[in-house]
Design a protein around this motif. Structure first.
Motif, mmCIF file in Angstrom:
data_model
loop_
_atom_site.group_PDB
_atom_site.id
_atom_site.type_symbol
_atom_site.label_atom_id
_atom_site.label_comp_id
_atom_site.label_asym_id
_atom_site.label_seq_id
_atom_site.Cartn_x
_atom_site.Cartn_y
_atom_site.Cartn_z
ATOM 1 N N LYS A 23 1.957 4.097 -12.772
ATOM 2 C CA LYS A 23 2.384 2.702 -12.650
ATOM 3 C C LYS A 23 2.448 2.136 -14.064
ATOM 4 O O LYS A 23 1.549 2.362 -14.876
ATOM 5 N N VAL A 24 3.517 1.385 -14.365
ATOM 6 C CA VAL A 24 3.675 0.772 -15.691
ATOM 7 C C VAL A 24 3.907 -0.720 -15.518
ATOM 8 O O VAL A 24 4.766 -1.143 -14.735
ATOM 9 N N ILE A 25 3.128 -1.519 -16.251
ATOM 10 C CA ILE A 25 3.216 -2.977 -16.172
ATOM 11 C C ILE A 25 3.525 -3.531 -17.561
ATOM 12 O O ILE A 25 3.003 -3.044 -18.561
ATOM 13 N N ASP A 26 4.330 -4.563 -17.605
ATOM 14 C CA ASP A 26 4.571 -5.280 -18.851
ATOM 15 C C ASP A 26 4.518 -6.775 -18.556
ATOM 16 O O ASP A 26 5.318 -7.267 -17.759
ATOM 17 N N GLN A 27 3.557 -7.471 -19.155
ATOM 18 C CA GLN A 27 3.381 -8.904 -18.926
ATOM 19 C C GLN A 27 3.181 -9.220 -17.440
ATOM 20 O O GLN A 27 3.601 -10.271 -16.955
ATOM 21 N N GLU A 80 -1.962 2.933 -5.269
ATOM 22 C CA GLU A 80 -1.406 4.292 -5.187
ATOM 23 C C GLU A 80 -1.442 5.023 -6.527
ATOM 24 O O GLU A 80 -1.291 6.246 -6.574
ATOM 25 N N ALA A 81 -1.637 4.313 -7.619
ATOM 26 C CA ALA A 81 -1.543 4.909 -8.955
ATOM 27 C C ALA A 81 -2.851 5.592 -9.351
ATOM 28 O O ALA A 81 -3.945 5.111 -9.037
ATOM 29 N N THR A 82 -2.727 6.709 -10.051
ATOM 30 C CA THR A 82 -3.895 7.346 -10.671
ATOM 31 C C THR A 82 -3.961 7.011 -12.152
ATOM 32 O O THR A 82 -5.034 7.001 -12.749
ATOM 33 N N LEU A 83 -2.804 6.722 -12.744
ATOM 34 C CA LEU A 83 -2.715 6.380 -14.161
ATOM 35 C C LEU A 83 -1.859 5.120 -14.291
ATOM 36 O O LEU A 83 -0.722 5.086 -13.827
ATOM 37 N N ILE A 84 -2.428 4.089 -14.906
ATOM 38 C CA ILE A 84 -1.742 2.806 -15.037
ATOM 39 C C ILE A 84 -1.618 2.479 -16.514
ATOM 40 O O ILE A 84 -2.626 2.390 -17.223
ATOM 41 N N GLN A 85 -0.398 2.302 -16.985
ATOM 42 C CA GLN A 85 -0.187 1.838 -18.355
ATOM 43 C C GLN A 85 0.242 0.386 -18.306
ATOM 44 O O GLN A 85 1.160 0.017 -17.581
ATOM 45 N N LEU A 116 -9.796 -1.960 -9.781
ATOM 46 C CA LEU A 116 -9.517 -0.552 -10.028
ATOM 47 C C LEU A 116 -10.645 0.331 -9.498
ATOM 48 O O LEU A 116 -11.788 -0.084 -9.394
ATOM 49 N N ARG A 117 -10.280 1.589 -9.175
ATOM 50 C CA ARG A 117 -11.227 2.531 -8.596
ATOM 51 C C ARG A 117 -11.691 3.556 -9.637
ATOM 52 O O ARG A 117 -11.122 3.674 -10.724
ATOM 53 N N ALA A 118 -12.701 4.343 -9.255
ATOM 54 C CA ALA A 118 -13.270 5.347 -10.156
ATOM 55 C C ALA A 118 -12.298 6.487 -10.446
ATOM 56 O O ALA A 118 -12.428 7.163 -11.469
ATOM 57 N N ASP A 119 -11.318 6.715 -9.561
ATOM 58 C CA ASP A 119 -10.372 7.808 -9.772
ATOM 59 C C ASP A 119 -9.111 7.344 -10.499
ATOM 60 O O ASP A 119 -8.127 8.082 -10.553
ATOM 61 N N GLN A 120 -9.145 6.159 -11.080
ATOM 62 C CA GLN A 120 -7.993 5.626 -11.801
ATOM 63 C C GLN A 120 -8.305 5.461 -13.290
ATOM 64 O O GLN A 120 -9.459 5.250 -13.679
ATOM 65 N N ILE A 121 -7.270 5.567 -14.117
ATOM 66 C CA ILE A 121 -7.376 5.318 -15.556
ATOM 67 C C ILE A 121 -6.385 4.223 -15.914
ATOM 68 O O ILE A 121 -5.212 4.292 -15.556
ATOM 69 N N LEU A 122 -6.882 3.208 -16.629
ATOM 70 C CA LEU A 122 -6.025 2.134 -17.115
ATOM 71 C C LEU A 122 -5.849 2.299 -18.620
ATOM 72 O O LEU A 122 -6.825 2.408 -19.357
ATOM 73 N N VAL A 123 -4.596 2.335 -19.071
ATOM 74 C CA VAL A 123 -4.275 2.454 -20.493
ATOM 75 C C VAL A 123 -3.630 1.155 -20.948
ATOM 76 O O VAL A 123 -2.591 0.758 -20.424
#
Length: 281
Positions: free
Chosen positions: A64-68, A97-102, A112-119
């Motif tokens: 998942k990718v977010i901007d602003q 649904e995301a495992t990796l969020i930028q 957020l959950r323990a199985d997710q990474i936020l960048v």
């Protein structure tokens, strides 16, 4: 024809970024230098976060990718396409649904959950840069835990405005040791970093720094006893579409009538609430 490596970066570059990430996790809030690579997007538009994402993403990840706060902005869409075209991974707009969020400038409203990474993308990683331009001196201040300058910066805001006026880049103390810049997220999002279940990573491509906040790490925004830290207040305001009040809101203006109204900044969360309301009708 030359084949593009999985996730664009060569393996040596990925290993170097992963080592920096591991060091950052081991020393929460500490800025780890790394050799930032050139990417087909401009510096300042997410190269640091993108490099971390490309180094960590695997074939089974969902991105998942977010901007602003938006999944549909030009920057978010193009970064998502770049990663998808070089990895083939699935993408989503739903945080759950995301495992990796930028993300650039926001932390999602959904916890957020323990199985997710936020960048998170960071233009300026150094929280002391406004008061000291010398990298040598800021490194020394961090080593000596000399953060009076950061408190002085907030004190000057209080003297001018009778409150801290810093809306984004509001400095935090991580694990009782390092003062850290949480990226240009609104201070509304600062409390979400504290004791988060997810791993939160920060990448600054232009400044060539990576740092991290591991799960369940104590993170507190700098403040004074008589002037405690407070988030942005939207008293009496609510999202026009959903009626939500406990979220970060954007103030917008109707171009025809000139009327001001408010919308939930996290667009995917707003869409999800609207779908739930439609399903119950």
């Amino acid at each position: 024809m030359m084949s593009v490596p999985f996730a664009l970066l060569d393996e040596q570059s990925k290993r170097e970024i992963r080592r920096a990430v591991l060091k950052g996790i081991s020393i929460p809030g500490y800025q780890v230098p790394f050799a930032s690579r050139e990417l087909p997007i401009a510096r300042g538009w997410g190269t640091g976060g993108l490099q971390v994402t490309l180094a960590l993403i695997g074939k089974e990840d969902v991105l998942k990718v977010i901007d602003q706060g938006s999944d549909d902005s030009v920057n978010a869409v193009n970064i998502k396409k770049l990663v998808q075209n070089t990895t083939g991974v699935d993408t989503t707009i739903r945080t759950q649904e995301a495992t990796l969020i930028q993300s650039r400038h926001r932390i999602p409203e959904v916890p957020l959950r323990a199985d997710q990474i936020l960048v998170l993308q960071v233009p300026e990683p150094e929280p002391l840069r406004q008061i000291e331009h010398s990298e040598y001196k800021t490194k020394r201040y961090h080593a000596e835990k000399e953060y009076s300058g950061a408190y002085l910066m907030l004190f000057e805001q209080i003297m001018r405005y009778n409150q801290t006026s810093q809306g984004a880049d509001y400095p935090v103390m991580v694990n009782g040791r390092y003062v850290m810049n949480p990226s240009p997220i609104p201070r509304f999002d600062n409390p979400k970093i504290n004791n988060s279940d997810a791993l939160i990573l920060f990448g600054a491509g232009r400044e060539k720094k990576i740092y991290a906040v591991p799960p369940h790490t104590h993170v507190v925004s700098l403040a004074f006893d008589d002037y405690p830290f407070v988030v942005e207040q939207f008293v009496g305001k609510a999202c026009r579409e959903t009626g939500l009040k406990n979220v970060f809101l954007d103030e917008l203006t109707n171009e025809v009538t000139g009327e001001k109204y408010y919308m939930t900044n996290d667009t995917s969360y707003m869409d999800e609430i609207l779908q739930q309301k439609a399903a119950t009708k």
